[in-house]
Design a protein around this motif. Structure first.
Motif, short mmCIF file in Angstrom:
data_model
loop_
_atom_site.label_atom_id
_atom_site.label_comp_id
_atom_site.label_asym_id
_atom_site.label_seq_id
_atom_site.Cartn_x
_atom_site.Cartn_y
_atom_site.Cartn_z
N ASP A 67 78.00 62.07 25.79
CA ASP A 67 76.71 62.75 25.88
C ASP A 67 76.75 63.76 27.03
OD1 ASP A 67 73.75 62.74 25.17
OD2 ASP A 67 73.66 62.29 27.31
N SER A 68 76.01 64.86 26.86
CA SER A 68 76.06 65.96 27.83
C SER A 68 75.77 65.51 29.26
CB SER A 68 75.05 67.05 27.44
OG SER A 68 75.31 67.56 26.15
N ASP B 67 76.23 69.13 22.26
CA ASP B 67 75.25 68.18 22.76
C ASP B 67 74.96 67.13 21.69
OD1 ASP B 67 73.09 67.55 24.80
OD2 ASP B 67 71.86 67.88 23.01
N SER B 68 74.66 65.90 22.13
CA SER B 68 74.48 64.78 21.20
C SER B 68 73.44 65.08 20.11
CB SER B 68 74.05 63.52 21.96
OG SER B 68 75.01 63.16 22.92
MG LIG Z 1 73.87 65.16 24.87
#
Ligand SMILES: [Mg+2]
Ligand SMILES: [Fe+3]
Ligand SMILES: [Fe+3]
Lengths: 199, 199
Positions: A67-68, B67-68
């Motif tokens: 995740d970012s 990004d997720s």
């Molecule tokens: Mg993310």
């Protein structure tokens, strides 16, 4: 397995991020996140071979997605025949889902400074999901239950697990600092939907 | 370039996600995100060679991070000598930072159904950051400004750009549906801090 679709893993990542956006407490993360992981490991048609390859020397951990902001990471763990982890902790919540083969999990706890088994070793069959965290029990050893072939499980943790400062525990309860890192230099590209549309 | 550190890209991803968590409007994303991208492309010591490799036939776009929840994606664009994109739109906000070489950007707009140049073509030198979006101007053609070597830029978009349904525009203003996909099957692992600690 040579023609795998990244859709299942992408959908899992998206759904878990949506869950975390609700800022749930840990119990709800393990409950709802565990259900998502159970769905993911119910099908063994999505993990590319490069991220399921065993090593003759020791178990491998391949990062699949981070995740970012490192709210979570998704990892494939691959045990060759007879391989096992050291006894270790996590310091963050974790979910373990068996994708292929079977594993033996032995929980431990610290009791008066000593390391003691926390209940019996148990076998995790394919499709099973188990949770760890400092709140519910954070120390274990995981082994391949199979002597003749690799086992693979998919793990999710509440941080960038390869970078977390944690511990390997020796028999006398001594903690040895441990940062696991990852076995892979590249992650699967699960974001190319154009290939799915044209496939 | 063989010994690159993923720290700069990881820090950029983390900072951009923190910015987006504040749910800023697009103007602020382009302003503050543009400043972050300017920092990223100010140093050319972090992009692994595999994600800067030109192709003899056409430009390449390598996904570096998604990004997720696909709030953003980070891509390296690599133009060989003389290569250019078709005229295209984006449909989402985008930031373009030149990491290596130089590029020519020609903006367009639709005027009474026809495609017309929207100001002169301009040269983007190394270190420069430019923005696109449906609000501020979304159609352009980008070319390598250099006839003798590749140019590389780092792009950030407000979606998983390889999966966005958008358009290539023909000279008469006709739109041709376009999903770009990505050139790469694997992304760089920028999350293994253990290698940085031990390096
Ligand atoms: Mg993310
Ligand atoms: Fe573990
Ligand atoms: Fe563009």
């Amino acid at each position: 397995m040579s023609h795998t679709s990244p859709r299942r893993l992408r959908d899992f990542v998206t759904a878990l991020a949506a869950l975390l956006d609700e800022q749930p407490d840990e119990a709800r993360i393990l409950d709802a996140g565990g259900a998502l992981l159970r769905d993911l490991v119910a099908h063994d048609d999505w993990l590319p071979d490069d991220f399921a390859a065993p090593d003759p020397e020791r178990y491998r951990q391949y990062l699949l997605h981070a995740d970012s902001r490192a709210r979570f990471s998704v990892v494939s763990f691959v045990w060759g025949p007879g391989q096992q982890t050291p006894i270790h902790d996590h310091t963050v919540w974790g979910l373990i889902g068996v994708l292929r083969g079977a594993e033996i999990s032995q929980p431990y706890r610290i009791d008066g400074g000593a390391l003691v088994a926390d209940g019996p070793a148990h076998r995790l069959e394919r499709g099973t999901v188990e949770a760890v965290s400092p709140r519910i029990g954070d120390i274990h050893r995981v082994s391949n239950a199979l002597a003749d072939r690799p086992s693979v499980s998919i793990h999710v943790y509440g941080d960038n697990i390869g970078a977390v400062r944690r511990s390997v525990l020796l028999d006398d309860g001594t903690r040895k600092p441990f940062i696991s890192g990852y076995s892979n230099n590249t992650l699967p590209n699960i974001w190319d939907l154009s290939r799915e549309v044209t496939a």
